[in-house]
Design a protein around this motif. Structure first.
Motif, short mmCIF file in Angstrom:
data_model
loop_
_atom_site.label_atom_id
_atom_site.label_comp_id
_atom_site.label_asym_id
_atom_site.label_seq_id
_atom_site.Cartn_x
_atom_site.Cartn_y
_atom_site.Cartn_z
N CYS A 1 -6.48 0.27 6.37
CA CYS A 1 -5.04 1.07 6.08
C CYS A 1 -4.72 2.02 7.32
O CYS A 1 -5.22 2.53 7.89
N LYS A 2 -3.50 1.33 7.74
CA LYS A 2 -2.84 1.93 8.94
C LYS A 2 -2.48 3.57 8.61
O LYS A 2 -2.55 4.32 9.84
N CYS B 1 0.95 -1.22 -0.08
CA CYS B 1 0.01 -0.02 -0.12
C CYS B 1 0.90 1.24 0.09
O CYS B 1 1.90 1.49 0.80
N ARG C 1 0.22 4.23 0.78
CA ARG C 1 -0.14 5.03 1.77
C ARG C 1 0.32 4.71 3.03
O ARG C 1 0.78 5.49 3.70
N CYS C 2 0.22 3.42 3.34
CA CYS C 2 0.79 3.17 4.91
C CYS C 2 2.00 2.03 4.62
O CYS C 2 2.61 1.71 5.66
N HIS D 1 -4.57 0.29 -0.11
CA HIS D 1 -5.81 -0.47 0.51
C HIS D 1 -7.19 0.12 0.19
O HIS D 1 -7.36 1.28 -0.07
ZN LIG Z 1 -2.78 1.06 3.57
#
Ligand SMILES: [Zn+2]
Length: 183
Positions: free
Chosen positions: A156-157, A88, A90-91, A150
């Motif tokens: 998503c962390k 992912c 983003r995380c 995600h």
């Molecule tokens: Zn994520």
């Protein structure tokens, strides 16, 4: 009997045979796709890379035929899907990314063009023969997002960390308001 996915025949031959190919094939068979997934997963710590990522199953169906009654223009109807391991953006955690593609392709020689059939995409043949596996692989590569993330936001962390921060921000005010009510 060999697997027709790996056979090499001309588009006209595949079409004339009306070949239908059921696909159930491990990701490991698709070298370019494997190298893309591998490069992506390299961003993870070694112990976080899923051990069996090459075993993801590519599934679907190809059906060859002719698009026209004169049987001059070969076509293939494709439906392919796989769920691969990805990182992912983003995380930066591993997650399962679903890829799928459904296309009707006209199998045309280099720089050949046909009118009509606008609901079909043109697949330009680079050689006189084609391996169905190459079509499956290319469609899945084209289905890959530029930036994988995600889909399920709750897992998503990066997003849940943001939510935690927002909660911390609002808490001082909540505490203050609580005090004011008491006063
Ligand atoms: Zn994520």
């Amino acid at each position: 009997m060999g697997n027709p996915l790996r056979d090499r025949r001309s588009a006209a031959e595949w079409a004339a045979a009306g070949q239908v190919i059921e696909i159930v094939e491990k990701l490991a068979s698709f070298e370019q796709l494997v190298s893309i997934v591998e490069t992506d997963l390299a961003a993870l710590d070694a112990d976080k890379i899923p051990a069996d990522w090459r075993d993801s199953v590519v599934a679907g169906e190809l059906e060859f035929g002719f698009v026209d009654a004169q049987r001059r223009v070969p076509t293939v109807r494709c439906k392919v899907a796989v769920t691969v391991d990805a990182v992912c953006q983003r995380c930066l955690e591993a997650f399962r990314l679903s890829l799928e593609s459904e296309e009707k392709l006209l199998l045309l020689a280099f720089q050949e063009a046909v009118d009509d059939y606008e609901d079909h995409e043109v697949w330009e043949l680079e050689e006189d023969t084609l391996r169905p596996l190459e079509i499956v692989e290319e469609l899945l590569i084209m289905a890959m997002p530029f930036s994988a993330m995600h889909v399920d936001l709750a897992s998503c962390k990066a997003l849940s960390a943001e939510a935690d921060d927002r909660e911390k921000m609002t808490k001082p005010f909540a505490a203050l308001r609580g005090q004011m009510i008491q006063d």
